[in-house]
Scaffold this active site. Structure first.
Site, PDB file in Angstrom:
ATOM      1  N   GLY A 161      -3.048   1.756  17.058  1.00 13.36           N
ATOM      2  CA  GLY A 161      -3.789   1.674  15.800  1.00 13.36           C
ATOM      3  C   GLY A 161      -4.580   0.378  15.753  1.00 13.36           C
ATOM      4  O   GLY A 161      -4.085  -0.688  16.132  1.00 13.36           O
ATOM      5  N   GLY A 208      -6.526  -0.706  12.898  1.00 15.99           N
ATOM      6  CA  GLY A 208      -6.977  -1.092  11.562  1.00 15.99           C
ATOM      7  C   GLY A 208      -6.745  -2.582  11.389  1.00 15.99           C
ATOM      8  O   GLY A 208      -6.713  -3.332  12.369  1.00 15.99           O
ATOM      9  N   LEU A 209      -6.597  -3.012  10.140  1.00 16.56           N
ATOM     10  CA  LEU A 209      -6.427  -4.451   9.909  1.00 16.56           C
ATOM     11  C   LEU A 209      -5.230  -5.011  10.653  1.00 16.56           C
ATOM     12  O   LEU A 209      -5.334  -6.017  11.352  1.00 16.56           O
ATOM     13  CB  LEU A 209      -6.265  -4.714   8.410  1.00 16.56           C
ATOM     14  N   ALA A 210      -4.075  -4.353  10.526  1.00 15.69           N
ATOM     15  CA  ALA A 210      -2.870  -4.878  11.155  1.00 15.69           C
ATOM     16  C   ALA A 210      -3.006  -4.836  12.680  1.00 15.69           C
ATOM     17  O   ALA A 210      -2.725  -5.826  13.364  1.00 15.69           O
ATOM     18  CB  ALA A 210      -1.649  -4.092  10.699  1.00 15.69           C
ATOM     19  N   SER A 266     -12.955   2.036  -7.020  1.00 14.82           N
ATOM     20  CA  SER A 266     -12.155   0.808  -6.954  1.00 14.82           C
ATOM     21  C   SER A 266     -11.523   0.418  -8.279  1.00 14.82           C
ATOM     22  O   SER A 266     -12.122   0.528  -9.349  1.00 14.82           O
ATOM     23  CB  SER A 266     -13.036  -0.349  -6.495  1.00 14.82           C
ATOM     24  N   ARG A 269      -1.020   0.344 -11.166  1.00  9.66           N
ATOM     25  CA  ARG A 269      -1.486   1.677 -10.808  1.00  9.66           C
ATOM     26  C   ARG A 269      -0.546   2.802 -11.230  1.00  9.66           C
ATOM     27  O   ARG A 269      -0.982   3.829 -11.747  1.00  9.66           O
ATOM     28  CB  ARG A 269      -1.690   1.735  -9.290  1.00  9.66           C
ATOM     29  N   HIS A 301      -2.919   7.750  -2.790  1.00  9.56           N
ATOM     30  CA  HIS A 301      -3.740   6.688  -2.234  1.00  9.56           C
ATOM     31  C   HIS A 301      -3.051   5.885  -1.140  1.00  9.56           C
ATOM     32  O   HIS A 301      -3.663   5.499  -0.151  1.00  9.56           O
ATOM     33  CB  HIS A 301      -4.142   5.757  -3.377  1.00  9.56           C
ATOM     34  N   GLU A 306       0.591  -0.864   6.680  1.00 17.00           N
ATOM     35  CA  GLU A 306       1.058   0.223   5.810  1.00 17.00           C
ATOM     36  C   GLU A 306       2.140   1.055   6.491  1.00 17.00           C
ATOM     37  O   GLU A 306       2.942   1.707   5.823  1.00 17.00           O
ATOM     38  CB  GLU A 306      -0.122   1.127   5.398  1.00 17.00           C
ATOM     39  N   LEU A 315      -4.623  -5.100   1.984  1.00 14.96           N
ATOM     40  CA  LEU A 315      -5.406  -5.861   2.961  1.00 14.96           C
ATOM     41  C   LEU A 315      -4.654  -7.137   3.317  1.00 14.96           C
ATOM     42  O   LEU A 315      -4.571  -7.538   4.474  1.00 14.96           O
ATOM     43  CB  LEU A 315      -6.786  -6.189   2.382  1.00 14.96           C
TER      44      LEU A 315
END
Lengths: 245, 637
Positions: B40, B42-44, B284, B330, B401, B425, B441
Site C-alpha cells: 500500500g 497511501g500516506l502511511a 468536507s 461526526r 467514510h 487506517e 491524515l
C-alpha cells in the site's frame, strides 16, 4: 435516455483494436459517465462477454486514475471535469458517443481504455521532489512564504497526473504535467535549492520517455481537469534555460 | 502468538521518549541487509517506504494502483491536525490527546494517542520542508481552520485538497528513493496472501493485475498500509478499489482483528440518487465551519428551502448541542441527521437528506470569501447534483467514510504475528470508537514518518530472523493457495456478477450493521451473510481469464473476502452490548437518545482470532487503562 456508444476494444498491447458499438438504454441524467459504463459492463458480464476495461478509483475527480477520450475530448465535453465527475445530464437521448483511450507513444495501451502512464512516475523520479529526509525539517513557520507564492504553488500542485494534457496535445507532449511539478516546487523557498538540476533532469527525462515537444497549441490547458495554466510551461522553459547557462 | 500491548513505563508525557531511549538500534551499515515489504502506498505506506529507504533499509513497495500517487488518502479534503498552537488559542499536545481520546468515546489506547499528538508537530514541519503548499496568511505564516470535536483551530490545510497535497509530498519522497534505487516499486500488484514462516511474517504472495502472474516475495518484515474496509458497505466514500483483502488474509494467517464493528458514518455526503450509484461523495467537514444544518420543523414539508421561513426551520445541531453546534463530532451529527429523517422531516428525493445552508455565511462574509474557502467543493457539488449551492442549500446525508477498526497492533504497531506491522487506517490503533476530522491524515503520516522508523529497528535488532528463500514449503503453499483461489473464482460459471453480490452485501450491512444496530437485525445478518456467501460460490460469473487484465476478477477476489469479513464485523457488533462512538446499539441509549457506554464491562479492545473455516473466531480482550483521562459521558452540549 437511450444512447449508442462506440467504444475502443483492444485485448492487449499487441492487438490492433477497433471501435465496437453498444446500446445502453434507460440512462438516468443523474448517473455519472462511469456509472453509465458500469451499467453496460454489468449487462455484458451477464451475457458472458468481457466488460470494457477502464481505469477508475476515487470517482471524485482527485486521484487521476480515470481518463478516456469522449467524443474527441479528453475527459469529455465539460471543462475542468474528470470523466468520473461528468454526469449524463451533459448528454441527450439518442446521442452517439465515441469513447477511446489516451493515445500517445509514451502511454502504451494495456487493454481497451486502460493505458500505461508509468512514464509520468519516471519523470517525477528524476527530480520532482525536494531532497529532504524525514526528520530534517525545521519549524513549519520558520520561513514565511507569501500567500501569493503559496497560492501559485498550489495552483500548479493541483495536478492529478491523469495524462489528459498528453492526450489532448497533437504532439503528445507532457509539458504541462512536467511544468506543473516544476512550477509547484520552484514557487516555494524549499524548492529553490534544486531548481536548476530539477528542471534539467525532468525535461531531459520527459524527452527520453518519448513525449513530444510543446508547440504552443494550448490544448493541454483546455483539457486539464484542474485548470492548470499553460503559463507554467513558459516558466518551465525559463527554468530549463537558466539551468543551461 | 503475543497479545501484549507493550506500553512503555513512565508518565504518559515520557513514554515515547523512554521507548526511544531504551530501544535497540540497527547500525547504519547493517540496515541495507534487512529487506522490508511495504504493501500500500497511501500516506502511511509512502511515508514509511520513503523514510525506511532514507535510513538505508532495502525496501520493496507494492500497490494495486498504476502509480503510488493514486491511493485514497488523496481524497481527504479538509485538513490535518497538529498541536502547534500557532493560533494562541489554548492548544497543546495534551489538548489534542484529550480531544482525540474523548472524541473516540474513550475506547482508544492512551499511550498511542499521546504519541500521535506529540509527533503531530513534526509532521507539519516535514510536509512544509517537502514543499506541501499549505494555506498561508498574508504575513506568510501557516493558516488554520476549525474542525469538529475541537474548540481550538489546529487544522492545517491546502485548499480543499489537503490529502492530495500530503500524499503528493509522500509520493515525491518515495519517488526520490525509487530514483535512487533504494525502493523497488511494484505497481499494479495486489497482495494475495501473507507468508508466515516459524511464526514470523516473512513475505507476501502477489498477483500482477496486468499479466496475472502470481509471485512470492520474501522479506524480514512486512508492513501493511492497506487502508480501511468501508467498502464492505458497497456504497461508501471510499474509492472503488479500497478493500479488506490484505488485512483479512493476514487475519486468516493469525493476526488478530481489532474492533471490526467500529465504522464511521460521515454526516456530510451527497445523498444517494439511484440504484446505479457506485459510490458516495463526501463534502468536507470544513463546510460545517460556515454552513448551518437544518430541516423543516414540520413533517412532510412540501415547500422548497427558500420558501420556508426562519421560524419554521429546525437547526437541530445548534439546538441540541449549543456549545459545539454545527461542529459536533461526526457520529453525533450523523445520528442527529438520521433521527430527523426518520422523523419524516428529511428533504430531497425519498426524504433522505438535510440542508447544509450557506446563505447566512454568504450574507456575512460575501460570496468571494466563501468561494475562496470552499470553491472547489461547491463546484464538485454542482457537477454531481446539477444544483448551485450558492443559490440553494446543499442537501447532505450521512455515509460510510472510515473504519476505526483494523488489525490489532501493539505500541510498536506490530500485529500478533511478529514481523507484521500495520500502519494507518489498516490498524485499529488511535481513534477508539470514533475518529475526529483531520486526524486520519495525521495518523497515517505519524505512523509512516515518525513511528515505524524507530519500532522496526527495535524488532530487527532483537535478531532471530533466519535466512530463507522462496523454495521452502510455507512459501510454495501460500503461492499455490492463491493460484487455486483465482482459478476457483474463474471456474464457477454461474449467472451473477461480482458487483451484484457486493451490492447485496452492502445493503445487508447498511440496514443491519450501519448507523444504528440492534440484536435482532444483527442476528438476521448472521444468517443472511453466510447464505449470500454460499450463493456467491455457486452462482458467480467472471468472464475472461486470469492471465491478463481482468477487472471483474479483481472485484470478485475482493468481494469474496468482504463476504467473510462482514460476518466478523457483525459478530463484534453483537458482542459489544453498549453504544460507543460510531457503534450505536439501539438497546443502549440515554433517555434523550445519546449513546450509552458501559465502561464496567466494555472498556476493552475486542481482538478477534481466526479459528479456521467454519469455526467461530475467538474474542480476546485488551483491557483499556485510563490513567490520565477521566472517563466521562461524552458531552458536546
Amino acid at each position: 435516455m437511450n444512447l449508442r456508444l462506440h467504444i475502443w476494444r483492444q485485448t492487449g498491447p499487441s492487438d490492433h483494436g477497433m471501435l465496437r458499438a453498444y446500446n445502453v438504454n434507460n440512462v438516468s441524467e443523474h448517473m455519472s459517465f462511469l456509472e453509465m459504463l458500469d451499467v453496460l459492463n454489468e449487462e455484458l458480464i451477464e451475457k458472458g462477454e468481457e466488460p470494457v476495461a477502464f481505469d477508475h478509483d476515487c470517482r471524485e475527480g482527485i486521484c487521476g486514475t480515470c481518463g478516456m477520450v469522449i467524443n474527441g475530448r479528453p475527459h469529455g465535453p465539460l471543462s475542468r471535469t474528470t470523466a468520473c465527475q461528468l454526469h449524463m445530464r451533459s448528454f441527450k437521448d439518442g446521442d452517439e458517443i465515441y469513447i477511446e483511450p489516451w493515445r500517445a507513444t509514451a502511454f502504451p495501451i494495456v487493454r481497451d481504455l486502460v493505458v500505461d502512464r508509468s512514464a509520468f512516475d519516471r519523470v517525477i523520479q528524476r527530480g520532482g521532489f525536494v531532497s529532504v529526509n524525514t526528520g530534517n525539517a525545521q519549524d513549519g513557520n520558520a520561513i514565511p512564504i507569501s500567500k501569493i507564492d503559496a497560492d501559485v504553488s498550489m495552483d500548479a500542485a493541483a495536478c492529478i497526473g491523469c495524462g489528459a494534457c498528453v492526450a489532448a496535445c497533437p504532439n503528445s507532449s507532457a509539458s504541462l504535467f512536467v511544468a506543473a511539478k516544476i512550477g509547484h516546487l520552484v514557487a516555494l523557498p524549499q524548492g529553490k535549492a534544486e531548481a536548476a538540476t530539477r528542471a534539467m533532469s525532468m525535461v531531459l527525462s520527459m524527452d527520453a520517455e518519448g513525449f513530444g515537444s510543446c508547440t504552443n497549441h494550448y490544448e493541454c490547458e483546455a483539457a486539464c481537469p484542474k485548470g492548470i495554466s499553460a503559463d507554467f510551461i513558459a516558466q518551465m522553459n525559463r527554468e530549463f534555460m537558466k539551468s543551461v547557462f | 502468538m503475543s497479545f501484549e500491548s507493550y506500553i512503555p513505563s513512565g508518565p504518559i508525557e515520557q513514554k515515547w521518549d523512554n521507548y526511544k531511549a531504551e530501544q535497540k538500534l540497527v547500525n547504519p551499515a547493517n540496515k541495507r541487509k534487512y529487506k522490508v515489504i511495504v504493501v500500500g502506498t497511501g500516506l502511511a505506506g509512502s511515508a514509511a517506504a520513503a523514510s525506511l529507504a532514507e535510513l538505508g533499509y532495502n525496501v520493496s513497495a507494492f500497490t494495486y494502483h498504476d502509480s503510488p500517487r493514486r491511493a485514497h488518502s488523496i481524497a481527504a479534503q479538509g485538513g490535518i491536525n497538529a498541536a502547534k498552537n500557532y493560533q494562541n488559542d489554548g492548544d497543546s499536545v495534551w489538548r489534542l490527546f484529550y480531544d482525540t481520546v474523548k472524541g473516540g468515546d474513550f475506547r482508544a489506547r492512551e499511550a498511542n494517542v499521546y504519541r500521535l499528538a506529540q509527533v503531530s508537530e513534526s509532521i507539519i514541519d516535514q510536509c512544509v520542508a517537502q514543499g506541501v503548499p499549505f494555506a498561508r496568511e498574508y504575513g506568510g505564516y501557516l493558516s488554520n481552520r476549525s474542525f469538529g470535536g475541537a474548540q481550538v483551530s489546529r487544522t492545517f490545510y491546502a485548499r480543499g485538497q489537503t490529502g492530495q497535497q500530503l500524499l503528493i509530498g509522500a509520493y515525491q519522497a518515495l519517488s526520490r528513493q525509487i530514483g535512487l534505487g533504494k525502493v523497488t516499486m511494484h505497481n499494479k500488484n495486489e497482495m494475495m496472501d501473507l507468508i508466515v514462516v516459524n511464526g514470523k511474517a516473512r513475505g507476501i504472495v502477489t498477483r500482477d493485475l496486468v499479466t496475472g502472474k502470481i509471485e512470492s516475495h520474501i522479506a524480514d518484515a512486512v508492513l501493511l498500509c492497506t487502508g480501511g474496509y468501508g467498502n464492505v458497505f458497497y456504497l461508501s466514500t471510499n474509492a472503488m478499489n479500497c478493500n479488506v483483502t490484505a488485512a483479512y488474509r493476514a487475519y486468516k494467517k493469525g493476526a488478530f482483528f481489532g474492533n471490526p464493528c467500529y465504522t464511521q458514518i460521515h454526516p456530510t455526503c451527497i445523498p444517494v440518487s439511484g440504484d446505479y450509484q457506485s459510490k458516495l461523495t463526501l463534502m468536507s467537514e470544513s463546510l460545517r465551519n460556515d454552513g448551518r444544518i437544518w430541516v423543516p420543523k414540520t413533517q412532510g414539508e412540501a415547500r422548497g428551502a427558500a420558501e420556508i421561513p426562519e421560524t419554521e426551520r429546525d437547526y437541530y445541531l445548534e439546538r441540541k448541542y449549543p456549545s459545539f453546534g454545527n461542529l459536533s463530532p461526526r457520529d453525533i451529527a450523523s445520528r442527529a441527521a438520521k433521527e430527523a429523517c426518520d422523523d419524516g422531516r428529511g428533504v430531497g428525493p425519498g426524504g433522505k437528506g438535510v440542508y447544509l445552508d450557506f446563505a447566512d455565511a454568504i450574507n456575512r462574509l460575501g460570496q468571494s470569501t466563501i468561494e475562496e474557502r470552499y470553491g472547489n467543493l461547491f463546484e464538485m457539488y454542482e457537477r454531481i447534483t446539477g444544483e448551485n449551492p450558492y443559490k440553494v442549500p446543499m442537501r447532505i446525508y450521512p455515509a460510510v467514510h472510515y473504519t476505526m477498526g483494523g488489525l490489532w497492533v501493539d505500541y510498536e504497531l506490530m500485529s500478533t504475528i511478529p514481523g507484521l506491522f500495520v500502519l494507518g487506517e489498516a490498524n485499529f490503533s488511535d481513534h477508539g470508537a470514533n475518529r475526529l476530522g483531520a486526524s486520519a491524515l495525521m495518523q497515517g503520516l505519524a505512523d509512516g514518518y515518525f513511528v515505524i522508523p524507530y519500532t522496526l529497528a527495535n524488532y530487527f535488532a532483537k535478531g532471530g530472523i533466519e535466512k530463507i528463500d522462496t523454495s521452502i514449503k510455507e512459501v510454495r503453499d501460500a503461492q499455490q493457495q492463491s493460484t487455486e483461489k483465482i482459478q476457483s473464482l474463474l471456474s464457477i460459471n454461474g449467472k451473477r456478477t461480482p458487483t451484484s453480490f457486493h451490492r447485496e452485501l452492502g445493503k445487508i450491512m447498511w440496514d443491519k450493521c450501519g448507523m444504528a444496530r440492534n440484536e435482532k437485525g444483527l442476528s438476521e445478518a448472521l444468517i443472511e451473510i453466510p447464505a449470500l456467501r454460499e450463493e456467491f460460490w455457486q452462482n458467480l460469473t467472471v468472464p475472461g481469464s486470469g492471465e491478463q487484465l481482468n477487472q471483474s476478477l479483481e472485484v470478485a477476489n475482493r468481494v469474496a473476502d468482504f463476504l467473510e469479513f462482514s460476518e466478523l464485523m457483525v459478530r463484534d457488533a453483537v458482542e459489544r452490548r453498549e453504544s460507543a462512538g460510531g457503534h450505536f446499539r439501539e438497546e443502549y441509549q440515554t433517555p434523550d437518545g445519546e449513546a450509552k457506554r458501559n465502561d464496567e464491562e466494555f472498556s476493552y479492545v475486542a481482538a478477534w482470532e481466526y479459528k479456521g473455516e467454519g469455526s467461530k473466531p475467538e474474542l480476546h480482550k485488551e483491557q483499556l487503562e485510563f490513567e490520565n483521562v477521566k472517563l466521562a459521558t461524552r458531552s458536546y452540549k
